[in-house]
Design a protein around this motif. Structure first.
Motif, PDB file in Angstrom:
ATOM      1  N   SER A 277     -30.718  61.107  15.058  1.00 44.68           N
ATOM      2  CA  SER A 277     -29.761  59.370  14.173  1.00 44.68           C
ATOM      3  C   SER A 277     -30.314  57.213  15.418  1.00 44.68           C
ATOM      4  N   LYS A 278     -29.814  57.349  14.392  1.00 49.14           N
ATOM      5  CA  LYS A 278     -29.631  55.505  15.265  1.00 49.14           C
ATOM      6  C   LYS A 278     -27.924  55.233  15.983  1.00 49.14           C
ATOM      7  N   GLU A 279     -27.477  56.022  15.321  1.00 49.92           N
ATOM      8  CA  GLU A 279     -26.187  56.316  15.922  1.00 49.92           C
ATOM      9  C   GLU A 279     -25.607  57.879  17.245  1.00 49.92           C
ATOM     10  N   LEU A 280     -26.901  58.424  17.577  1.00 48.97           N
ATOM     11  CA  LEU A 280     -27.392  59.213  18.013  1.00 48.97           C
ATOM     12  C   LEU A 280     -27.605  58.592  19.315  1.00 48.97           C
ATOM     13  N   VAL A 281     -28.613  57.974  18.775  1.00 50.83           N
ATOM     14  CA  VAL A 281     -29.976  56.651  20.004  1.00 50.83           C
ATOM     15  C   VAL A 281     -28.835  56.021  20.298  1.00 50.83           C
ATOM     16  N   ALA A 282     -28.078  55.509  19.901  1.00 47.00           N
ATOM     17  CA  ALA A 282     -27.092  54.329  20.509  1.00 47.00           C
ATOM     18  C   ALA A 282     -26.134  55.064  21.207  1.00 47.00           C
TER      19      ALA A 282
END
Length: 101
Positions: A47-52
């Motif tokens: 997810s984008k949050e995990l990547v961030a």
């Protein structure tokens, strides 16, 4: 009265700090590995949050390595500022490229 630290006490303090930083780097590495999908049998999806979160952990690791293992913490202020600015630009660009819609 405060005492001026001797070279021996300064060396002992620096050695202790480097050990703490090394432990923090190991912990961050394990945390990033645990967050990354694909190291288990579960389906791999980011997810984008995990990547961030993983990119932020990488940025923190980079700063700690540059400051404590490349001895930039004892360098002139302009060099510390330049390395910090370079890290911000680098990691922001990597995050931007990955999260670009």
């Amino acid at each position: 009265m405060s005492q001026i630290p001797t070279p021996a006490t300064r060396f002992a303090r620096d050695k202790r700090v480097v050990i703490y930083v090394w432990a923090a780097l190991a912990a961050i590495t394990l945390l990033a590995w645990q967050l990354t999908p694909g190291h288990t049998q579960a389906a791999a999806s980011l997810s984008k949050e995990l990547v961030a979160a993983i990119v932020v952990l990488g940025a923190i690791k980079s700063r700690l390595i540059i400051r404590y293992f490349m001895e930039v913490r004892h360098a002139p202020r302009w060099l510390r500022t330049a390395t910090d600015a370079w890290l911000v630009v680098l990691w922001a660009a990597l995050l931007g490229v990955y999260l670009w819609p």
